[in-house]
Enzyme design. Structure first.
Site, PDB file in Angstrom:
ATOM      1  N   GLU A  42      -5.389 -12.194  -5.104  1.00  0.00           N
ATOM      2  CA  GLU A  42      -5.205 -13.006  -3.884  1.00  0.00           C
ATOM      3  C   GLU A  42      -6.664 -13.650  -3.723  1.00  0.00           C
ATOM      4  O   GLU A  42      -6.713 -14.744  -3.241  1.00  0.00           O
ATOM      5  CB  GLU A  42      -4.873 -12.128  -2.808  1.00  0.00           C
ATOM      6  CG  GLU A  42      -4.874 -12.814  -1.375  1.00  0.00           C
ATOM      7  CD  GLU A  42      -3.859 -12.192  -0.486  1.00  0.00           C
ATOM      8  OE1 GLU A  42      -2.671 -11.507  -1.003  1.00  0.00           O
ATOM      9  OE2 GLU A  42      -3.719 -12.635   0.736  1.00  0.00           O
ATOM     10  N   ASP A  72      -1.854  -9.191  -2.443  1.00  0.00           N
ATOM     11  CA  ASP A  72      -1.784  -8.437  -1.306  1.00  0.00           C
ATOM     12  C   ASP A  72      -0.223  -8.045  -1.068  1.00  0.00           C
ATOM     13  O   ASP A  72       0.807  -8.693  -1.249  1.00  0.00           O
ATOM     14  CB  ASP A  72      -2.323  -8.676   0.054  1.00  0.00           C
ATOM     15  CG  ASP A  72      -3.969  -8.742   0.054  1.00  0.00           C
ATOM     16  OD1 ASP A  72      -4.560  -8.179  -0.996  1.00  0.00           O
ATOM     17  OD2 ASP A  72      -4.574  -8.942   0.767  1.00  0.00           O
ATOM     18  N   TYR A  82      -5.433  -0.335   1.952  1.00  0.00           N
ATOM     19  CA  TYR A  82      -5.285  -1.909   2.737  1.00  0.00           C
ATOM     20  C   TYR A  82      -5.103  -1.840   4.367  1.00  0.00           C
ATOM     21  O   TYR A  82      -4.410  -0.858   4.708  1.00  0.00           O
ATOM     22  CB  TYR A  82      -4.032  -2.470   2.243  1.00  0.00           C
ATOM     23  CG  TYR A  82      -3.651  -3.921   2.529  1.00  0.00           C
ATOM     24  CD1 TYR A  82      -4.503  -4.897   2.114  1.00  0.00           C
ATOM     25  CD2 TYR A  82      -2.361  -4.018   3.180  1.00  0.00           C
ATOM     26  CE1 TYR A  82      -4.324  -6.050   2.362  1.00  0.00           C
ATOM     27  CE2 TYR A  82      -2.094  -5.386   3.529  1.00  0.00           C
ATOM     28  CZ  TYR A  82      -3.061  -6.464   3.033  1.00  0.00           C
ATOM     29  OH  TYR A  82      -2.649  -7.808   3.346  1.00  0.00           O
TER      30      TYR A  82
END
Ligand SMILES: [Zn+2]
Ligand SMILES: [Zn+2]
Length: 940
Positions: free
Chosen positions: A7, A105, A311
């Site tokens: 990403e 992600d 995350y």
């Protein structure tokens, strides 16, 4: 080649470091984009979205008759690259790849970013197999597992993201354009409306109205102080709030000693360890440590990218069974919290705590690596510690409190007090961020009699509901289904940057309120959360493949068309309403000259100023910097002296620039130039200010006779003042020209302030181009300008300044260009060089040059150059070259400046020659001394 697409650049690098452990990793840069290679594998990072959706060409013109705001609802959209270099590189790599893994992600946004990359890859390589790696933390274990178990891209998930993008664009663009046009606002002044943004603003406006409508009620609270074992104990009346003062006073008056203990209740209370962090509870906890929502998310993302936490965008509050808690604790032993970790390893609860929300995409936020304060810096470390300690707390045993409740009676009035003591600290041992406080009471027994030390009756008022803090608002948005865990903090940041809300806690600005109320009145679907909730529910159905993207967008279009039916029917009313009510937001207060209303005016082409409502009868105005330096707005502060609201310049991504009171600012920024007028005395300065003359320019425009009357000064003085002001104004013009000259040439750079440079130059007497053209490089160096840059600036200054001088003497522009190109920047050169030389070097005819020489020398009041025989020139040059340190280039410079031999060197005007040649005065003086010595020796 196996291509891995991450990403961001930083995650591409981390993935390469972890997967390529032990191998040599080569970083290559291609057009500023890095790739990381080891063995057969290459990783590359995107910059989030590298394409964006936009309307087809033709919809850019706001005033188009054909493409009305409503037409944007059905407009076709296209994808345009926003990061061209990355797109080009990605496609170049894709052509060579025999396998591609998308490692963006793991959420809706990441899936969409992955799908965008997939489409770019497919456009150049139709056959390469593309798979997807999903992971919740950038750590060795997670990555190895994800890359060993790759799956397919989830097109349904990506489609939900795409639907959201399209709907947001369609709602935002059409409504923003409609409202802005109706209110006749454009440029930086547009009124933005958004699908999530507007209902969120609506909540803040509603809360403000509740606060305004709130009528406080008085109430009374009764309490007493007693004493036990030398300690003061506070007890309150069991009645709670008294709404009748007389009743409260009666109870107070009846309260008499002794205070009798009637009951002692003891108990225990379990204090459950907190549940794991999801995004919202994390933001709330970070807010208690002083972090704004946007800041908390930025830091968490940073920690995630570097492998320190998992995350941070998650709705999950239950650790999945697969989470290796023992392994994580082992890793954390390497952190500065080793002791706490070891305590948990010995004292952990049988199963970790769990929250109410269970999702399967990501685990709750938890630490994944050990980090130190030195590594992270204070602020980031604070967040890391919070996440780490929260993780430990969720594994820690519950705490136990011993509670105590004592009942008293005094003169028939009942009182009570409570206490709490932490007997089993449990999770509090590792998590100091909770607010629970101990109140330890001494032992009491029933029937015990105590003294009454003091009885207090406090008068209080009920409080209005509190304004939303950022974290409270995020919690409320989540409850209402507004936005997503990834976007909520961004929506709030947008409301602030668009000047719809301000402060923390948040309150609406006038514009924020007016826009919300207008929309509420005429199209309330836009400001109510229901519409957004419906769309969120549809997103979920797309993810589950129960509805299609097209179908959901179509329904959203219909909702928006219905809103436009109402809006268009009321366009005139909405526009007038917003305009009338927001005009006030630019008003600053009374005009000092005529009593009219001063207001900030924003004009076309970035011009802005403060003007008077009685214009043209009253021409009073205050200039402001161009809007690119900051858009001028009013603040709430008011000047004590002038009763004017303060002015602030705001610019996206820059710290606001506070002008303060515009009149104080106006007076102080003109004070110096006024005081430089020769006949200006402090008394006269007071006098003109008292008569509302603030600038040199206003003085020059005055008619002397009228000015004399107005200021009660002799006519001759007034006339002189006006003339001197004219001279001063010309000086100011030249100064501003010099400032602009420097500003155009000095590249803006961090830590370099123009104001400081100008101040330093001014201190050295350099305020105009003329001064700059004659300045030494040292002067510029002292002002903080580097050597190479200083040389260039001085050369430019000479060219520009002498160019102006020569133009003023009558040299035509075309010829001037040729002289400057040949290096003749000084007018003196015209009187000192032979016209033949000038003609030869510029390529102009001798007769033209002679005409120019005559013009310049006349203007300089110097004789035209005498004819000097060639051999004499040579002799002079040789004589100069005998002086030690006087080199060929210096000799050339001196000759050009009129120093042609030893004799003229001794006779030279040091200052003039130094200025003309750029050779320091001292050096020329040294040459003089050396030559004199030599001459004396020869004469001996
Ligand atoms: Zn006025
Ligand atoms: Zn003021």
């Amino acid at each position: 080649m196996h291509l891995i697409v991450a990403e961001k650049n930083i995650s591409a690098r981390r993935i390469a470091e972890i997967l390529g452990e032990g191998k040599k990793i080569t970083e290559n840069r291609d057009a500023g984009v890095s790739t990381y290679s080891f063995g057969d594998i290459t990783t590359v990072g995107l910059r989030g979205h590298v394409v964006e959706i936009d309307f087809e060409p033709g919809y850019g013109n706001w005033r188009s008759e054909e493409f009305t705001p409503r037409s944007l609802i059905d407009a076709k959209t296209i994808k345009v690259p926003t990061e061209k270099k990355i797109v080009t590189l990605l496609q170049k790599l894709a052509k060579k790849a025999d396998r591609v893994t998308i490692a963006t992600d793991f959420d809706t946004e990441g899936e969409l970013i992955g799908k965008e990359a997939f489409e770019l890859i497919r456009a150049v390589n139709a056959k390469v197999p593309v798979d997807r790696a999903r992971f919740s933390a950038i750590t060795k274990g997670e990555l190895q597992h994800a890359f060993a178990n790759t799956t397919e891209l989830d097109f349904a998930l990506a489609a939900a993201g795409e639907a959201r993008q399209s709907i947001d664009l369609m709602w935002g663009a059409s409504l923003t354009r409609f409202i802005s046009l109706a209110a006749r606002r454009g440029g930086q002044n547009i009124l933005s409306v958004g699908r999530v943004q507007s209902p969120t603003l609506g909540m803040i406006v509603d809360r403000e109205k509740e606060i305004e409508a709130f009528v406080p009620e008085k109430y009374w609270q009764l309490g007493l102080d007693t004493e036990k074992s030398g300690e003061t104990i506070e007890a309150r009346h069991t009645h709670g709030r008294f709404h009748d003062k007389a009743e409260a006073e009666g109870a107070r008056d009846r309260t008499k000693e002794p205070l009798l203990v009637t009951d002692v209740k003891e108990g225990t209370k379990q204090d459950r360890a907190p549940s794991p962090f999801d995004t919202t509870t994390y933001i709330v906890a970070a807010a208690r440590l002083g972090f704004s929502a946007a800041n908390a998310m930025r830091i968490a993302e940073d920690l995630y990218m570097n492998g320190f936490i998992s995350y941070p965008r998650t709705d999950n509050t239950v650790y999945p069974a697969t989470l290796d808690i023992t392994g994580i604790l082992k890793t954390l032993q390497g952190s500065p919290f080793k002791k706490d970790v070891e305590w948990i390893q010995k004292n952990h609860r049988p199963v970790p705590t769990r929250g109410k929300k269970l999702t399967t995409d990501h685990p709750p936020i938890h630490p994944t690596g050990a980090a130190t304060r030195e590594q992270l810096g204070d602020d980031v470390f604070k967040i890391y510690e919070l996440v780490l300690r929260r993780f430990l707390a969720t594994l820690a045993p519950d705490a136990t409190w011993k509670t105590m409740k004592i009942l008293f009676v005094a003169g028939g009035e009942e009182y009570t007090t409570t206490g709490g003591q932490l007997v089993e600290p449990g999770w509090h041992t590792v998590y100091p961020f909770s607010e629970a406080k101990e109140v330890i009471l001494p032992a009491f027994s029933t029937g015990e009699k105590l003294p009454v030390k003091k009885v207090t009756l406090d008068e209080k008022e009920t409080q209005p509901p509190a304004r939303y803090t950022q974290s409270k608002l995020i919690q409320r948005m989540e409850e209402l289904g507004l936005g997503t865990k990834s976007t909520r903090h961004e929506v709030i940041a947008k409301l602030v940057s668009r000047k719809y809300v301000e402060g923390n806690p948040l309150r609406p600005t006038l514009v924020g309120r007016v826009v919300t109320e207008s929309l509420e009145q005429h199209a309330d679907t836009v400001t109510r959360p229901d519409m957004t909730q419906t769309i969120e529910a549809h997103m979920q159905l797309i993810k589950e493949s129960k509805r299609t993207r097209e179908d959901v967008i179509k329904e959203s279009r219909e909702m928006l068309h219905a809103a436009f039916d109402q809006l268009e029917a009321n366009e005139q009313v909405i526009g007038d309403d917003i305009r009338n009510r927001t005009a006030e937001e630019m008003n600053l207060g009374k005009c000092p000259v005529c009593g009219g209303m001063l207001a900030i005016k924003h004009m076309r082409g970035n011009t802005q100023f403060i003007g008077c409502s009685h214009y043209p009868d009253c021409t009073f105005n205050i200039g402001l910097p161009m809007a690119q330096w900051g858009f001028a707005i009013r603040t709430d502060e008011v000047c004590d002296k002038h009763q004017l609201n303060f002015v602030r310049l705001v610019r996206k991504g820059a710290r606001p620039w506070d002008i303060g009171c515009p009149l104080c600012h106006h007076i102080s920024s003109n004070k110096e130039s006024l005081s430089e007028i020769p006949s200006m005395t402090p008394a006269l300065a007071e006098n003109i200010l008292a008569h509302h003359i603030y600038t040199v320019a206003e003085l020059t425009r005055s008619v002397p006779e009228e000015l004399a009357k107005r200021l009660s000064i002799p006519a001759a003085d007034a006339a002189r003042l006006v003339t001197e002001a004219g001279t001063m104004l010309e000086k100011l013009r030249r100064r501003s020209e010099c400032r602009k000259f420097l500003r155009d040439r000095l590249i803006p750079r961090k830590g370099r302030s123009y104001a400081k440079i100008m101040e330093s130059l001014k201190g050295q007497g350099i305020t105009e181009l003329a001064g700059l053209a004659h300045a030494e490089p040292e002067a510029l160096k002292a002002a903080g300008i580097g050597e190479a840059e200083a040389g260039q600036v001085l050369a430019d200054a000479k060219t520009v300044y002498y160019g102006q001088v020569l133009r003023g003497m009558g040299i035509p522009a075309v010829s001037l260009k040729k002289y400057l190109a040949a290096g003749f920047t000084s007018p003196d050169a015209f009187c000192e060089l032979k016209p033949e030389t000038l003609s030869e070097r510029t390529g102009m005819s001798l007769s033209t040059v002679q005409k120019h020489v005559a013009m310049v020398c006349k203007a300089l009041d110097k004789p035209a150059p005498k004819k000097v025989p060639k051999n004499q020139t040579e002799k002079g040059r040789k004589e100069l070259l005998t002086i030690k340190g006087l080199t060929q280039p210096i000799a050339e410079k001196l000759i050009l400046a009129g120093v042609t031999d030893g004799k003229s060197l001794l006779a030279a005007d040091l200052k003039a020659i130094a200025k003309g040649t750029g050779i320091p005065e001292q050096k020329i003086r040294d040459f003089q001394t050396l030559f004199k010595k030599k001459k004396d020796i020869i004469q001996l």
